[in-house]
Design a protein around this motif. Structure first.
Motif, PDB file in Angstrom:
ATOM      1  N   GLU A 323     123.806  41.569  85.095  1.00  0.00           N
ATOM      2  CA  GLU A 323     123.209  42.404  84.047  1.00  0.00           C
ATOM      3  C   GLU A 323     124.231  43.214  83.272  1.00  0.00           C
ATOM      4  OE1 GLU A 323     119.629  44.262  83.883  1.00  0.00           O
ATOM      5  OE2 GLU A 323     118.542  42.912  85.215  1.00  0.00           O
ATOM      6  N   GLU A 377     125.525  51.208  83.923  1.00  0.00           N
ATOM      7  CA  GLU A 377     124.563  50.459  83.119  1.00  0.00           C
ATOM      8  C   GLU A 377     123.650  51.387  82.322  1.00  0.00           C
ATOM      9  OE1 GLU A 377     122.538  47.399  85.320  1.00  0.00           O
ATOM     10  OE2 GLU A 377     124.281  47.104  86.631  1.00  0.00           O
ATOM     11  N   GLU A 380     117.045  51.356  81.910  1.00  0.00           N
ATOM     12  CA  GLU A 380     116.195  50.176  81.737  1.00  0.00           C
ATOM     13  C   GLU A 380     115.265  50.299  80.535  1.00  0.00           C
ATOM     14  OE1 GLU A 380     112.570  51.427  84.818  1.00  0.00           O
ATOM     15  OE2 GLU A 380     113.864  49.707  85.251  1.00  0.00           O
ATOM     16  N   GLU A 381     115.022  51.537  80.057  1.00  0.00           N
ATOM     17  CA  GLU A 381     114.171  51.729  78.884  1.00  0.00           C
ATOM     18  C   GLU A 381     114.898  51.464  77.575  1.00  0.00           C
ATOM     19  OE1 GLU A 381     112.936  54.641  82.149  1.00  0.00           O
ATOM     20  OE2 GLU A 381     114.804  54.044  81.148  1.00  0.00           O
ATOM     21  N   ARG A 385     119.626  47.155  77.333  1.00  0.00           N
ATOM     22  CA  ARG A 385     119.380  46.788  78.747  1.00  0.00           C
ATOM     23  C   ARG A 385     118.148  45.900  78.847  1.00  0.00           C
ATOM     24  NH1 ARG A 385     119.907  49.346  83.819  1.00  0.00           N
ATOM     25  NH2 ARG A 385     119.407  47.752  85.386  1.00  0.00           N
ATOM     26  N   SER A 386     117.127  46.156  78.055  1.00  0.00           N
ATOM     27  CA  SER A 386     115.920  45.327  78.092  1.00  0.00           C
ATOM     28  C   SER A 386     116.222  43.906  77.645  1.00  0.00           C
ATOM     29  CB  SER A 386     114.827  45.933  77.200  1.00  0.00           C
ATOM     30  OG  SER A 386     114.459  47.217  77.642  1.00  0.00           O
ATOM     31  N   HIS A 389     118.285  42.230  80.376  1.00  0.00           N
ATOM     32  CA  HIS A 389     117.449  41.898  81.528  1.00  0.00           C
ATOM     33  C   HIS A 389     116.745  40.566  81.291  1.00  0.00           C
ATOM     34  CE1 HIS A 389     114.950  42.474  85.049  1.00  0.00           C
ATOM     35  NE2 HIS A 389     113.890  42.211  84.312  1.00  0.00           N
ATOM     36  N   SER A 393     117.549  37.170  83.643  1.00  0.00           N
ATOM     37  CA  SER A 393     116.492  36.973  84.633  1.00  0.00           C
ATOM     38  C   SER A 393     116.249  35.483  84.851  1.00  0.00           C
ATOM     39  CB  SER A 393     115.197  37.648  84.165  1.00  0.00           C
ATOM     40  OG  SER A 393     115.348  39.051  84.111  1.00  0.00           O
ATOM     41  N   PRO A 409     110.274  47.949  78.913  1.00  0.00           N
ATOM     42  CA  PRO A 409     109.360  48.163  80.050  1.00  0.00           C
ATOM     43  C   PRO A 409     108.141  48.969  79.620  1.00  0.00           C
ATOM     44  CG  PRO A 409     111.299  49.575  80.236  1.00  0.00           C
ATOM     45  CD  PRO A 409     111.570  48.637  79.103  1.00  0.00           C
ATOM     46  N   GLU A 427     112.167  54.997  74.661  1.00  0.00           N
ATOM     47  CA  GLU A 427     113.556  54.544  74.537  1.00  0.00           C
ATOM     48  C   GLU A 427     114.462  55.669  74.083  1.00  0.00           C
ATOM     49  OE1 GLU A 427     116.989  53.459  72.111  1.00  0.00           O
ATOM     50  OE2 GLU A 427     115.096  54.313  71.402  1.00  0.00           O
TER      51      GLU A 427
END
Length: 444
Positions: A323, A377, A380-381, A385-386, A389, A393, A409, A427
């Motif tokens: 990631e 990193e 995640e929001e 990063r989204s 991901h 994945s 997310p 975000e």
């Protein structure tokens, strides 16, 4: 500490500038103009080969939100885009030449960046490396990458839209207007078609002969950048509900809505050139002229550039990258490679702004790994990063992807009318909290 960046496109230039400002000596490699690609015109750094638009600016749009995040993170290339901006409503559209010139000035003024105009044919080497060779990596480098990393070579096709000389557009059959009247000035030229003309236009597109790819290239098409003729073959009304959708443009003759509309967007600040929005194509040049001049406003059009088809290459990121965009440890070890990150469209991140974003993120992660032996990193929001991901994945049918709201997310079930606003607020809060206390470049 010395590092290597392969590729002088959007991702490579952003990565090089980010690394230089953190004290790294950067060997930046760009093979053009000594070795050209099927799509590039010359050796300019950060050259935009398809559209000249980096898309929307409003944070309620996915591309606008991603740009806002990159600005907060200190993107150098977004600053260059602002310097080269041309009027286009709410979108960030640039003069290609001025944009490249701005990026080249930034690279030249960075004393720690050493630009090498030569081809890199292998990942082998001693220096920590970012591979930002783009979707048009040379055959030698692409062969080396896939020989080392294994698996089937992946391709998709990307098509370039035509550009029209403005004074050849028949304005008796066209009008200036932005969709939904957004923007302070009307920057788009709209070329309407009645039902009879539209039906003939679609028929000719469906019957037209396309340029065939070379034998080693798969006939795979990225859904977000389909050639216009491919859309036409999917159904008679596909174009009317796609790039030729007339909604948001008011009423046409006799109070009736336009049946279909082709939008043209400024290619340069002087507005002497306009490109056909969403009209990427792989048709033969002569066929393009015959079909596009069926449109009343384009009957006498002079095309400064016709559409073209070129190969895009991307790796199987879910199997190869973590990631942070770094090759997985077992892959590096097996191939005897130095620490190696990937960035740009070769990762499957589709789009100009996405390329810049992955350039920023690969450089950030490389710097933290080499300087502090740890990663840092993004939350995640965040948009970046989204997107990352999604790219890494597990996915048995991996295909390129633009950033979109569906990747963020969803912490709860949002009502449709509030979803984009609430996701943007989520975000914004997360990225500002993350930035607080960290040292980021000042690009103003």
């Amino acid at each position: 500490m010395r590092v290597r960046v392969i590729g002088g496109g959007l991702a490579g230039c952003e990565a090089a500038l980010q690394l230089a400002c953190r004290g790294f000596d950067v060997d930046l490699y760009e093979m053009r103009p000594h070795r050209m690609t099927p799509a590039h015109r010359d050796g300019s750094l950060a050259q935009l080969v398809c559209s000249n638009s980096l898309k929307g600016m409003e944070p309620t749009s996915a591309h606008g939100l991603l740009k806002r995040e990159l600005r907060l993170l200190g993107s150098f290339l977004l600053k260059s885009a602002d310097e080269a901006r041309v009027p286009a409503g709410e979108s960030l559209t640039v003069n290609r030449e001025l944009f490249s010139q701005s990026v080249e000035r930034a690279i030249a003024s960075a004393s720690r960046i050493h630009l090498h105009r030569e081809e890199v044919a292998s990942l082998a080497g001693d220096l920590p490396t970012i591979v930002a060779a783009g979707p048009l990596a040379s055959d030698a480098l692409a062969d080396d990458i896939f020989a080392r990393l294994g698996g089937e070579r992946l391709h998709f096709f990307d098509a370039i839209a035509p550009v029209v000389e403005t004074d050849s557009i028949d304005m008796d059959h066209a009008f200036y207007m932005n969709r939904w009247e957004k923007g302070e000035t009307a920057d788009f030229i709209n070329c309407p078609l009645d039902k009879e003309t539209y039906d003939e236009f679609v028929r000719r597109l469906r019957e037209a002969e396309s340029v065939e790819p070379r034998p080693f290239e798969k006939k795979e098409l990225f859904e977000g950048c389909l050639p216009i003729e491919e859309m036409a073959r999917r159904g008679e009304n596909t174009l009317r509900f796609g790039p030729m959708r007339p909604v948001g443009l008011g009423l046409g003759n006799n109070g009736h809505k336009w049946y279909a509309v082709i939008q043209l967007r400024a290619e340069n600040k002087e507005k002497t050139l306009f490109n056909m929005v969403g009209f990427q194509t792989r048709l033969h040049y002569g066929t393009q002229k015959e079909i596009f001049t069926l449109v009343p406003a384009l009957r006498n059009a002079r095309f400064a550039r016709l559409g073209a088809m070129h190969r895009n290459t991307f790796i199987e990121s879910p199997k190869l990258l973590d990631e942070t965009l770094r090759l997985k440890p077992e892959v590096e070890k097996e191939n005897g490679l130095p620490p190696t990150w990937f960035a740009g469209q070769i990762t499957g991140a589709e789009g100009y702004t996405e390329a810049i974003a992955t350039g920023w993120y690969s450089a950030w992660n490389m710097a933290n790994t080499l300087l502090h032996d740890k990663t840092d990193e993004l939350p995640e929001e965040s948009c970046i990063r989204s997107l990352l991901h999604h790219l890494v994945s597990p996915n048995e049918n991996f295909q390129p992807m633009n950033f979109n709201f569906g990747l963020l997310p969803h912490k709860q079930d949002y009502k449709k009318k509030d979803k984009k606003r609430l996701l943007a607020e989520q975000e914004d809060l997360a990225i500002r909290e993350w930035i607080a206390g960290r040292s980021l470049p000042d690009v103003e």
